[in-house]
Design a protein around this motif. Structure first.
Motif, PDB file in Angstrom:
ATOM      1  N   THR A  42     -70.645 -20.410  59.661  1.00 62.42           N
ATOM      2  CA  THR A  42     -69.484 -20.261  58.778  1.00 62.42           C
ATOM      3  C   THR A  42     -69.859 -19.529  57.501  1.00 62.42           C
ATOM      4  OG1 THR A  42     -68.568 -22.311  59.649  1.00 62.42           O
ATOM      5  CG2 THR A  42     -67.647 -21.507  57.591  1.00 62.42           C
ATOM      6  N   TRP A  43     -70.972 -19.920  56.882  1.00 61.14           N
ATOM      7  CA  TRP A  43     -71.393 -19.264  55.643  1.00 61.14           C
ATOM      8  C   TRP A  43     -71.744 -17.804  55.906  1.00 61.14           C
ATOM      9  CZ3 TRP A  43     -75.482 -16.608  53.650  1.00 61.14           C
ATOM     10  CH2 TRP A  43     -75.460 -16.391  52.280  1.00 61.14           C
ATOM     11  N   GLY A  44     -72.430 -17.540  56.995  1.00 61.53           N
ATOM     12  CA  GLY A  44     -72.787 -16.156  57.319  1.00 61.53           C
ATOM     13  C   GLY A  44     -71.560 -15.286  57.542  1.00 61.53           C
ATOM     14  N   THR A  45     -70.550 -15.846  58.197  1.00 63.37           N
ATOM     15  CA  THR A  45     -69.312 -15.097  58.413  1.00 63.37           C
ATOM     16  C   THR A  45     -68.618 -14.813  57.090  1.00 63.37           C
ATOM     17  OG1 THR A  45     -69.069 -16.157  60.560  1.00 63.37           O
ATOM     18  CG2 THR A  45     -67.106 -15.130  59.623  1.00 63.37           C
ATOM     19  N   CYS A  46     -68.550 -15.813  56.222  1.00 57.71           N
ATOM     20  CA  CYS A  46     -67.923 -15.602  54.907  1.00 57.71           C
ATOM     21  C   CYS A  46     -68.713 -14.579  54.092  1.00 57.71           C
ATOM     22  CB  CYS A  46     -67.833 -16.924  54.143  1.00 57.71           C
ATOM     23  SG  CYS A  46     -66.659 -18.076  54.834  1.00 57.71           S
ATOM     24  N   ASP A  96     -72.480  -5.772  43.645  1.00 58.63           N
ATOM     25  CA  ASP A  96     -72.909  -7.024  43.021  1.00 58.63           C
ATOM     26  C   ASP A  96     -73.173  -8.055  44.110  1.00 58.63           C
ATOM     27  OD1 ASP A  96     -73.450  -9.058  41.296  1.00 58.63           O
ATOM     28  OD2 ASP A  96     -71.399  -9.310  40.583  1.00 58.63           O
ATOM     29  N   LEU A  97     -74.409  -8.151  44.544  1.00 60.56           N
ATOM     30  CA  LEU A  97     -74.771  -9.070  45.622  1.00 60.56           C
ATOM     31  C   LEU A  97     -74.592 -10.528  45.205  1.00 60.56           C
ATOM     32  CD1 LEU A  97     -75.838  -9.190  48.492  1.00 60.56           C
ATOM     33  CD2 LEU A  97     -78.137  -9.277  47.562  1.00 60.56           C
ATOM     34  N   GLY A  98     -74.804 -10.831  43.939  1.00 62.99           N
ATOM     35  CA  GLY A  98     -74.615 -12.194  43.443  1.00 62.99           C
ATOM     36  C   GLY A  98     -73.191 -12.670  43.633  1.00 62.99           C
ATOM     37  N   PHE A  99     -72.240 -11.753  43.415  1.00 67.19           N
ATOM     38  CA  PHE A  99     -70.833 -12.101  43.618  1.00 67.19           C
ATOM     39  C   PHE A  99     -70.594 -12.505  45.066  1.00 67.19           C
ATOM     40  CE2 PHE A  99     -66.752 -10.602  45.268  1.00 67.19           C
ATOM     41  CZ  PHE A  99     -65.888 -11.417  44.555  1.00 67.19           C
ATOM     42  N   SER A 100     -71.143 -11.719  46.002  1.00 69.36           N
ATOM     43  CA  SER A 100     -70.941 -12.034  47.420  1.00 69.36           C
ATOM     44  C   SER A 100     -71.537 -13.382  47.778  1.00 69.36           C
ATOM     45  CB  SER A 100     -71.565 -10.951  48.298  1.00 69.36           C
ATOM     46  OG  SER A 100     -70.808  -9.780  48.240  1.00 69.36           O
ATOM     47  N   LEU A 101     -72.710 -13.686  47.259  1.00 74.34           N
ATOM     48  CA  LEU A 101     -73.357 -14.968  47.550  1.00 74.34           C
ATOM     49  C   LEU A 101     -72.538 -16.139  47.017  1.00 74.34           C
ATOM     50  CD1 LEU A 101     -77.047 -14.007  46.782  1.00 74.34           C
ATOM     51  CD2 LEU A 101     -76.045 -14.412  49.025  1.00 74.34           C
ATOM     52  N   ILE A 102     -72.093 -16.031  45.782  1.00 72.88           N
ATOM     53  CA  ILE A 102     -71.327 -17.113  45.160  1.00 72.88           C
ATOM     54  C   ILE A 102     -69.963 -17.265  45.824  1.00 72.88           C
ATOM     55  CG2 ILE A 102     -70.192 -17.842  43.026  1.00 72.88           C
ATOM     56  CD1 ILE A 102     -72.588 -16.540  41.552  1.00 72.88           C
ATOM     57  N   PHE A 103     -69.297 -16.141  46.075  1.00 72.55           N
ATOM     58  CA  PHE A 103     -67.966 -16.214  46.671  1.00 72.55           C
ATOM     59  C   PHE A 103     -68.033 -16.747  48.099  1.00 72.55           C
ATOM     60  CE2 PHE A 103     -64.062 -14.421  48.557  1.00 72.55           C
ATOM     61  CZ  PHE A 103     -63.149 -14.989  47.691  1.00 72.55           C
ATOM     62  N   ALA A 104     -69.043 -16.351  48.861  1.00 69.77           N
ATOM     63  CA  ALA A 104     -69.184 -16.857  50.227  1.00 69.77           C
ATOM     64  C   ALA A 104     -69.443 -18.359  50.221  1.00 69.77           C
ATOM     65  CB  ALA A 104     -70.318 -16.126  50.938  1.00 69.77           C
ATOM     66  N   THR A 105     -70.244 -18.823  49.277  1.00 67.87           N
ATOM     67  CA  THR A 105     -70.517 -20.254  49.171  1.00 67.87           C
ATOM     68  C   THR A 105     -69.256 -21.024  48.795  1.00 67.87           C
ATOM     69  OG1 THR A 105     -72.789 -19.754  48.543  1.00 67.87           O
ATOM     70  CG2 THR A 105     -71.992 -21.967  48.061  1.00 67.87           C
ATOM     71  N   ALA A 106     -68.503 -20.510  47.834  1.00 63.59           N
ATOM     72  CA  ALA A 106     -67.264 -21.177  47.422  1.00 63.59           C
ATOM     73  C   ALA A 106     -66.236 -21.171  48.551  1.00 63.59           C
ATOM     74  CB  ALA A 106     -66.700 -20.497  46.187  1.00 63.59           C
ATOM     75  N   LEU A 107     -66.137 -20.055  49.268  1.00 59.16           N
ATOM     76  CA  LEU A 107     -65.189 -19.968  50.373  1.00 59.16           C
ATOM     77  C   LEU A 107     -65.558 -20.931  51.491  1.00 59.16           C
ATOM     78  CD1 LEU A 107     -62.690 -18.408  51.331  1.00 59.16           C
ATOM     79  CD2 LEU A 107     -64.228 -16.711  52.309  1.00 59.16           C
ATOM     80  N   THR A 108     -66.841 -21.043  51.788  1.00 61.68           N
ATOM     81  CA  THR A 108     -67.294 -21.976  52.817  1.00 61.68           C
ATOM     82  C   THR A 108     -67.016 -23.417  52.403  1.00 61.68           C
ATOM     83  OG1 THR A 108     -69.011 -20.432  53.497  1.00 61.68           O
ATOM     84  CG2 THR A 108     -69.292 -22.721  54.152  1.00 61.68           C
ATOM     85  N   ALA A 109     -67.278 -23.736  51.136  1.00 58.10           N
ATOM     86  CA  ALA A 109     -67.020 -25.092  50.658  1.00 58.10           C
ATOM     87  C   ALA A 109     -65.528 -25.428  50.758  1.00 58.10           C
ATOM     88  CB  ALA A 109     -67.503 -25.236  49.218  1.00 58.10           C
ATOM     89  N   ALA A 110     -64.671 -24.477  50.407  1.00 58.25           N
ATOM     90  CA  ALA A 110     -63.224 -24.712  50.496  1.00 58.25           C
ATOM     91  C   ALA A 110     -62.796 -24.912  51.950  1.00 58.25           C
ATOM     92  CB  ALA A 110     -62.468 -23.540  49.871  1.00 58.25           C
ATOM     93  N   MET A 111     -63.351 -24.108  52.851  1.00 62.56           N
ATOM     94  CA  MET A 111     -63.004 -24.249  54.267  1.00 62.56           C
ATOM     95  C   MET A 111     -63.450 -25.604  54.807  1.00 62.56           C
ATOM     96  SD  MET A 111     -63.925 -20.414  55.595  1.00 62.56           S
ATOM     97  CE  MET A 111     -63.961 -20.874  57.306  1.00 62.56           C
ATOM     98  N   LEU A 112     -64.645 -26.037  54.444  1.00 64.45           N
ATOM     99  CA  LEU A 112     -65.140 -27.332  54.902  1.00 64.45           C
ATOM    100  C   LEU A 112     -64.313 -28.475  54.337  1.00 64.45           C
ATOM    101  CD1 LEU A 112     -68.998 -26.824  54.773  1.00 64.45           C
ATOM    102  CD2 LEU A 112     -67.525 -26.915  56.781  1.00 64.45           C
ATOM    103  N   LEU A 113     -63.870 -28.343  53.099  1.00 66.16           N
ATOM    104  CA  LEU A 113     -63.030 -29.368  52.493  1.00 66.16           C
ATOM    105  C   LEU A 113     -61.696 -29.483  53.232  1.00 66.16           C
ATOM    106  CD1 LEU A 113     -62.703 -31.359  50.115  1.00 66.16           C
ATOM    107  CD2 LEU A 113     -61.621 -29.491  48.867  1.00 66.16           C
ATOM    108  N   VAL A 114     -61.093 -28.360  53.541  1.00 65.33           N
ATOM    109  CA  VAL A 114     -59.811 -28.365  54.251  1.00 65.33           C
ATOM    110  C   VAL A 114     -59.984 -28.952  55.651  1.00 65.33           C
ATOM    111  CG1 VAL A 114     -58.055 -26.864  55.278  1.00 65.33           C
ATOM    112  CG2 VAL A 114     -58.802 -26.497  52.924  1.00 65.33           C
TER     113      VAL A 114
END
Length: 69
Positions: A19-23, A34-52
């Motif tokens: 899931t994280w790799g896909t995000c 900005d690679l940092g943006f991609s890392l942070i956004f993918a982590t946040a998106l994965t966390a939101a998906m797991l929460l839902v």
């Protein structure tokens, strides 16, 4: 730990990694500069998906318990 618990944890870790790799791959074209943006956004998106998904599973369990009564 029992073997079944270890297997379940390994399956959960695999699903989380996929899931994280896909995000990350989805956000990579946006964040190439900005690679940092991609890392942070993918982590946040994965966390939101797991929460839902987790909330959905809890609601389904509660709904099934209500229907059994």
């Amino acid at each position: 730990m029992s073997g079944a618990l270890v297997k379940r944890a390994a399956n959960a870790a695999g699903v989380l990694a996929i899931t994280w790799g896909t995000c990350f791959l989805m956000t990579l074209p946006v964040g190439l500069s900005d690679l940092g943006f991609s890392l942070i956004f993918a982590t946040a998106l994965t966390a939101a998906m797991l929460l839902v998904v987790g909330l959905g599973m809890l609601f389904k369990r509660g709904w099934d318990a209500l229907k059994r009564r």
